[in-house]
Design an enzyme around this catalytic site. Structure first.
Site, PDB file in Angstrom:
ATOM      1  N   HIS A  81      44.024  -7.487  -6.973  1.00  0.00           N
ATOM      2  CA  HIS A  81      44.880  -6.300  -6.856  1.00  0.00           C
ATOM      3  C   HIS A  81      45.152  -5.630  -8.189  1.00  0.00           C
ATOM      4  O   HIS A  81      45.796  -4.597  -8.253  1.00  0.00           O
ATOM      5  CB  HIS A  81      46.229  -6.668  -6.233  1.00  0.00           C
ATOM      6  CG  HIS A  81      46.128  -7.073  -4.807  1.00  0.00           C
ATOM      7  ND1 HIS A  81      46.354  -8.361  -4.379  1.00  0.00           N
ATOM      8  CD2 HIS A  81      45.791  -6.382  -3.699  1.00  0.00           C
ATOM      9  CE1 HIS A  81      46.184  -8.427  -3.076  1.00  0.00           C
ATOM     10  NE2 HIS A  81      45.840  -7.241  -2.634  1.00  0.00           N
ATOM     11  N   LYS A 126      50.539 -11.964   2.137  1.00  0.00           N
ATOM     12  CA  LYS A 126      49.291 -12.428   1.509  1.00  0.00           C
ATOM     13  C   LYS A 126      49.523 -12.468  -0.005  1.00  0.00           C
ATOM     14  O   LYS A 126      50.369 -11.753  -0.520  1.00  0.00           O
ATOM     15  CB  LYS A 126      48.150 -11.449   1.814  1.00  0.00           C
ATOM     16  CG  LYS A 126      47.768 -11.350   3.283  1.00  0.00           C
ATOM     17  CD  LYS A 126      46.638 -12.323   3.603  1.00  0.00           C
ATOM     18  CE  LYS A 126      46.196 -12.213   5.047  1.00  0.00           C
ATOM     19  NZ  LYS A 126      45.508 -10.968   5.337  1.00  0.00           N
ATOM     20  N   HIS A 157      47.023 -11.030  -5.685  1.00  0.00           N
ATOM     21  CA  HIS A 157      46.115 -11.795  -6.537  1.00  0.00           C
ATOM     22  C   HIS A 157      45.385 -10.919  -7.550  1.00  0.00           C
ATOM     23  O   HIS A 157      45.576  -9.704  -7.602  1.00  0.00           O
ATOM     24  CB  HIS A 157      45.119 -12.585  -5.673  1.00  0.00           C
ATOM     25  CG  HIS A 157      44.309 -11.732  -4.740  1.00  0.00           C
ATOM     26  ND1 HIS A 157      43.210 -11.038  -5.160  1.00  0.00           N
ATOM     27  CD2 HIS A 157      44.465 -11.462  -3.420  1.00  0.00           C
ATOM     28  CE1 HIS A 157      42.712 -10.381  -4.137  1.00  0.00           C
ATOM     29  NE2 HIS A 157      43.456 -10.611  -3.075  1.00  0.00           N
TER      30      HIS A 157
HETATM   31  N1  ARG Z   1      46.291  -2.952   2.159  1.00  0.00           N
HETATM   32  C1  ARG Z   1      44.904  -2.642   1.926  1.00  0.00           C
HETATM   33  C2  ARG Z   1      44.181  -3.848   1.330  1.00  0.00           C
HETATM   34  O1  ARG Z   1      44.802  -4.687   0.698  1.00  0.00           O
HETATM   35  C3  ARG Z   1      44.716  -1.482   1.021  1.00  0.00           C
HETATM   36  C4  ARG Z   1      45.301  -0.190   1.516  1.00  0.00           C
HETATM   37  C5  ARG Z   1      44.627   0.973   0.925  1.00  0.00           C
HETATM   38  N2  ARG Z   1      45.210   2.231   1.304  1.00  0.00           N
HETATM   39  C6  ARG Z   1      44.975   2.885   2.415  1.00  0.00           C
HETATM   40  N3  ARG Z   1      45.605   4.027   2.606  1.00  0.00           N
HETATM   41  N4  ARG Z   1      44.122   2.462   3.311  1.00  0.00           N
HETATM   42  O2  ARG Z   1      42.978  -3.924   1.469  1.00  0.00           O
END
Ligand code: ARG
Length: 566
Positions: free
Chosen positions: A133, A127, A130
């Protein structure tokens, strides 16, 4: 350094028998301006013991404290006792400490022997990385630096979103329409196209979803083809992300993402069953959280596959075992508040008292102003493009202001990226904010370039004045109001860093170095620093050096560089 507040407490404790030390400490205030003293103690609470009006009590206490070692003046003002730090003592104390510790001024051993995990950034594989983030990445990076500076053993983790049903979709889509070469030439965009196309076609063709589920299942079963594709997709995505991390100078100790926990799932599910906290519901497993005002948490789907929540629980258990953390911080958007509340509750229900040490650090949203960078629906704004645009714009500004600057490319990068980071870290993290190019890149006002420019200005003064760190300094030459003002702020810096750590709010540091910069520029404009009198000149240059050093340290804690010339 001398802890002047502790000295206030000691002095008051000698005089007041009805309040404990903690109570006295809790009552001490910092007056709104230094001309009202550095600390103030309100006397209302003492009316009973003294059987007098607060004003009279303040007067009585103040009169017994005149002329002590640490405070040049102790005065009553209405119901308050005001304490004025002895200026010479303050100057000598702060300057000696900065000269001694230099860029480590403000650091401490507070966190010695304690491990803190800072999980941040954590984008999803395949993905776009962007603009959304930026916040987790920048706030997390700064927090990790702050904890480290205070002596904590800090571990940074990028919990990559590299697992889940969307990989079933990607694998199916790739097998149908993918072309390896095309994808490798532009991985994220091409993978995104595949993903979007798959979802679109699945609307008409729902059995595609079954296919995706099949491939995710195969991935969980470690089917060789599925694994190879998954690994490839992960590798090319990470390569893209790393370009941004390199630009930001960010390194992670671990990239153990969601996939890392896939083989730890059965054990966790087993444990939850044993502890009787899961329920079966239509073939799926859930944890009932009604007692805690939350909807039930889905832990396992009826086809046996696990979820985001399950992986977070497994990750926390693993981290406790592997790192034995003192704190385990998650820098993740506030949209995920419920997710974190739920799984941390589940860990607590599993009987782990350390669940309380897993801390979600939420932040608000960033939006873009229309017209500055396209925000048209569906068009993603890549973080890399934003950073590059900041660098380009900064290059133009430098071209205008200082065309003969050496290393223009390097400085443009330090200032352009610094500007964005600074803006990110300027407000309380929970606040939403709108990204504004002009404000971000401005050299005036409360911006990154302004602070960096102040640092560079201090540096050129040091060069011009032939500053020598080894010089003997007559501290008593620093008596001007503008000088004392800076020193007072430098004195506060170590406490500000601790506040930033305790509240997980880097913006305390941002604000402090803005204030220091303002105070410095005021001093710069009001005072001839490189003056005829050698002794005065040396003392003032030493103050310039101290200011420059603390600004540099502060910027560093935000992840921002401090060029010597710009
Ligand atoms: N990958 C997730 C996102 O982009 C965020 C992860 C956050 N960390 C976790 N331990 N859940 O939404």
């Amino acid at each position: 350094m001398i802890n002047f507040k502790d000295k206030v407490i000691e002095l008051l404790d000698e005089k007041i028998s009805s309040l404990s030390i903690e109570e006295i400490e809790g009552l001490i205030e910092v007056p709104p301006s230094y001309d009202m003293g550095d600390y103030a103690f309100p006397t209302f609470r003492l009316a009973k013991e003294y059987r007098k009006a607060p004003n009279a009590i303040a007067e009585e206490i103040a009169s017994t404290m005149e002329g002590n070692e640490f405070f040049g003046k102790v005065q009553s003002q209405g119901p308050y006792v005001n304490f004025f730090i002895d200026r010479n003592k303050l100057v000598e104390d702060v300057m000696t400490e900065v000269m001694d510790k230099k860029e480590m001024f403000g650091s401490s051993e507070l966190g010695e022997g304690k491990k803190v995990i800072v999980e941040f950034s954590s984008p999803n594989i395949a993905k776009p990385f962007h603009i959304g983030h930026i916040r987790t990445t920048v706030i997390g990076n700064s927090l990790a630096k702050i904890y480290k500076f205070l002596g904590f053993d800090t571990v940074t983790i990028n919990h990559l979103g590299d697992y889940g049903t969307q990989f079933g979709m990607l694998i199916s889509a790739y097998k149908k329409w993918g072309d390896r070469e095309v994808i490798e030439s532009n991985p994220i965009s091409e993978l995104l196209k595949l993903y979007v196309r798959f979802n679109k076609e699945a609307e008409e063709n729902p059995e595609l979803q079954d296919e995706a589920r099949y491939w995710f299942k195969e991935l969980e079963n470690k089917n060789a083809e599925a694994m190879e594709l998954w690994q490839w997709i992960r590798d090319i995505s990470l390569k893209e992300f790393n370009r941004v991390y390199d630009m930001l100078n960010i390194k992670f100790d671990s990239y153990a993402g969601e996939s890392f926990y896939s083989d730890k799932m059965p054990e966790v599910l087993e444990e939850m069953k044993e502890k009787g906290i899961v329920k079966e519901s239509e073939g799926a497993l859930i944890v009932d959280l009604e007692d805690y005002g939350m909807p039930p948490a889905l832990i396992m789907k009826k086809d046996g596959s696990t979820l985001y929540t399950t992986r977070d629980i497994a990750a926390a258990l693993y981290r406790k075992k592997h790192y034995d953390f003192h704190k385990n911080l998650y820098v993740v958007a506030s949209q995920q508040n419920l997710h974190f509340k739920a799984w941390i509750k589940i860990v607590e229900l599993m009987g782990y008292e350390w669940a309380k040490d897993c801390i979600h650090i939420p932040f608000g949203m960033v939006s873009l102003e229309e017209g500055t960078l396209s925000t048209r629906k569906g068009r993603v704004v890549f973080l890399e493009d934003v950073l590059n645009k900041a660098i380009e714009s900064t290059k133009k500004i430098i071209e205008d202001r200082n065309p003969n600057l050496e290393n223009k490319e390097v400085v443009a990068k330090q200032v352009g990226i610094g500007a964005i980071l600074f803006q990110e870290l300027f407000n309380q993290r929970i606040k939403d904010y709108t990204f504004n190019w002009d404000r971000t890149l401005s050299f005036e006002g409360e911006t990154g370039p302004y602070v960096q420019y102040t640092h560079a200005r201090a540096n050129s003064l040091l060069e011009k004045g032939d500053f020598n760190q080894e010089d003997q300094i007559s501290f008593h030459k620093l008596t001007g109001e503008d000088e004392i003002n800076i020193i007072r702020m430098l004195y506060d810096f170590p406490d500000v860093v601790i506040d930033a750590m305790e509240k997980n709010e880097p913006f305390y540091i941002t604000r402090q170095i803005v204030e220091i910069s303002k105070a410095f520029n005021k001093f710069y404009n009001s005072t001839q620093i490189i003056t005829q009198d050698e002794e005065t000149k040396k003392a003032r240059l030493m103050l310039v050096y101290a200011t420059k050093t603390v600004i540099k340290t502060g910027l560093g804690l935000l992840g921002i560089e401090a060029p010597n010339k710009m």
